[in-house]
Scaffold this motif. Sequence first.
Motif, PDB file in Angstrom:
ATOM      1  N   ASP A  16      20.472  -8.243  63.025  1.00 43.68           N
ATOM      2  CA  ASP A  16      21.805  -7.640  62.871  1.00 43.68           C
ATOM      3  C   ASP A  16      21.832  -6.219  63.430  1.00 43.68           C
ATOM      4  OD1 ASP A  16      22.691  -9.944  61.631  1.00 43.68           O
ATOM      5  OD2 ASP A  16      22.476  -9.159  59.590  1.00 43.68           O
TER       6      ASP A  16
ATOM      7  N   GLU B 131      30.091  -9.408  76.776  1.00 49.21           N
ATOM      8  CA  GLU B 131      31.480  -9.094  76.401  1.00 49.21           C
ATOM      9  C   GLU B 131      31.778  -7.602  76.569  1.00 49.21           C
ATOM     10  OE1 GLU B 131      31.781 -10.628  72.458  1.00 49.21           O
ATOM     11  OE2 GLU B 131      32.341 -12.656  73.134  1.00 49.21           O
ATOM     12  N   ALA B 132      30.726  -6.776  76.473  1.00 48.07           N
ATOM     13  CA  ALA B 132      30.896  -5.335  76.691  1.00 48.07           C
ATOM     14  C   ALA B 132      30.951  -4.982  78.172  1.00 48.07           C
ATOM     15  CB  ALA B 132      29.766  -4.567  76.013  1.00 48.07           C
TER      16      ALA B 132
ATOM     17  N   CYS C  32      26.421  -0.907  75.120  1.00 44.54           N
ATOM     18  CA  CYS C  32      26.664  -1.455  76.450  1.00 44.54           C
ATOM     19  C   CYS C  32      28.090  -1.180  76.916  1.00 44.54           C
ATOM     20  CB  CYS C  32      26.389  -2.953  76.459  1.00 44.54           C
ATOM     21  SG  CYS C  32      24.632  -3.379  76.381  1.00 44.54           S
TER      22      CYS C  32
ATOM     23  N   ARG D  49      26.030  -3.778  70.773  1.00 43.32           N
ATOM     24  CA  ARG D  49      27.499  -3.741  70.735  1.00 43.32           C
ATOM     25  C   ARG D  49      28.028  -2.319  70.939  1.00 43.32           C
ATOM     26  NH1 ARG D  49      28.102  -6.270  66.395  1.00 43.32           N
ATOM     27  NH2 ARG D  49      28.751  -8.273  67.252  1.00 43.32           N
ATOM     28  N   SER D  50      27.361  -1.354  70.349  1.00 45.91           N
ATOM     29  CA  SER D  50      27.857   0.025  70.428  1.00 45.91           C
ATOM     30  C   SER D  50      27.407   0.756  71.689  1.00 45.91           C
ATOM     31  CB  SER D  50      27.394   0.819  69.196  1.00 45.91           C
ATOM     32  OG  SER D  50      25.976   0.924  69.158  1.00 45.91           O
TER      33      SER D  50
ATOM     34  N   ASN E 221      23.548 -14.554  70.626  1.00 45.18           N
ATOM     35  CA  ASN E 221      24.524 -13.583  70.117  1.00 45.18           C
ATOM     36  C   ASN E 221      24.346 -12.220  70.778  1.00 45.18           C
ATOM     37  OD1 ASN E 221      25.645 -15.476  68.419  1.00 45.18           O
ATOM     38  ND2 ASN E 221      24.566 -14.760  66.587  1.00 45.18           N
TER      39      ASN E 221
ATOM     40  N   THR F 255      21.692  -6.257  67.231  1.00 47.03           N
ATOM     41  CA  THR F 255      22.994  -6.646  67.766  1.00 47.03           C
ATOM     42  C   THR F 255      23.983  -5.487  67.688  1.00 47.03           C
ATOM     43  OG1 THR F 255      22.600  -8.944  67.094  1.00 47.03           O
ATOM     44  CG2 THR F 255      24.869  -8.327  67.596  1.00 47.03           C
ATOM     45  N   GLY F 256      23.921  -4.741  66.595  1.00 49.70           N
ATOM     46  CA  GLY F 256      24.803  -3.591  66.451  1.00 49.70           C
ATOM     47  C   GLY F 256      24.545  -2.528  67.496  1.00 49.70           C
TER      48      GLY F 256
ATOM     49  N   THR G 103      25.575 -12.438  74.329  1.00 53.62           N
ATOM     50  CA  THR G 103      27.030 -12.558  74.342  1.00 53.62           C
ATOM     51  C   THR G 103      27.691 -11.204  74.105  1.00 53.62           C
ATOM     52  OG1 THR G 103      26.920 -14.849  73.541  1.00 53.62           O
ATOM     53  CG2 THR G 103      29.013 -13.694  73.273  1.00 53.62           C
ATOM     54  N   VAL G 104      27.171 -10.453  73.134  1.00 54.93           N
ATOM     55  CA  VAL G 104      27.713  -9.129  72.836  1.00 54.93           C
ATOM     56  C   VAL G 104      27.586  -8.214  74.052  1.00 54.93           C
ATOM     57  CG1 VAL G 104      27.291  -7.031  71.475  1.00 54.93           C
ATOM     58  CG2 VAL G 104      27.404  -9.251  70.346  1.00 54.93           C
ATOM     59  N   ALA G 105      26.435  -8.247  74.728  1.00 52.19           N
ATOM     60  CA  ALA G 105      26.238  -7.409  75.917  1.00 52.19           C
ATOM     61  C   ALA G 105      27.204  -7.809  77.027  1.00 52.19           C
ATOM     62  CB  ALA G 105      24.799  -7.514  76.400  1.00 52.19           C
TER      63      ALA G 105
END
Length: 308
Positions: A116, A156-157, A126, A123-124, A149, A119-120, A152-154
Amino acid sequence: MIFTLTPNPAIDITYAVPRLHVGESHRVSITGTHAGGKGLNVAGVLACMSVEHIAIAAVGERHLGFFAEDAAQRGIRLRAVESSVITRRSVAIFSSDGLATVLNEQGSPQPPEVWDELTGIVRSSCRPGDVFTVSGSLPPSTPDDAIVNLCTVAAEAGAELVVDGRGRWVTQVLETIPALVKPNESEAASMTGIVDPLQAAHALVDAGAWGALVSRGAAGLILVTATGRVIEARPRTPGGGNATGAGDALTAAISAGLHGTPRDEVDWPEVLRVGVAWSAAAVRQTVAGVVDRADVESLLDDVDIIEH
């Protein structure tokens, strides 16, 4: 910015011996003990390139100080997530005949809160134009969706995704997000069931990669893209040495070539030429993640590029 993720970091220990004889005792020279794992090795090469980067890794609490100190000495910008799990060890035995034998501990499962936090951070951090590389193995019992996940987060950024690994997790990523994959020959064969590297690269593109770059050791590499380009890069003078860091140097060079450039505008012949030179220069070192730029300069004109 180039972000490197090391899902399964290690304390890398390199021993040098005149020759490795299985079943016998050896006196060894210790040539290096470093904060390692493939993503950190990629970051080490990016530091040698003077390329902006951040290395993300979950590190056991008892080894946080060592990782921070080693990263600082090597110019690596480390973003460590503290973990209750003890960091594994990896021992490379390098002999004077040019052969390297690597003994890797598997590592231990990371708790959910570590994934987690990783991932955070992604997300904050990239942004569009960044490159996010995932390199190496996963700890045992990693949840099926953990790396998917993160990737995907990277994506989407707005970050470009580079994947250097093997196993089901790579194909799971490709089923979800287009990425550039960079396996070696054996990894490509393992993932596709196809021995021929060119055909394996095509199969990886069919599986969802927007580009598949298969490294072939001293024989160079081959790139297949979803737009139909097929490019080979071969060193004219194959060199010997310690190949354990060659793939990581190639990943660093490819990531640097993608950074800030739309994938359809990348000068692939030049990027691959530079990648082969950095990879060949890495072979001259006794430890992974370190490259002498003078070696690179001497090798840049020793690469043939063939576009089919």
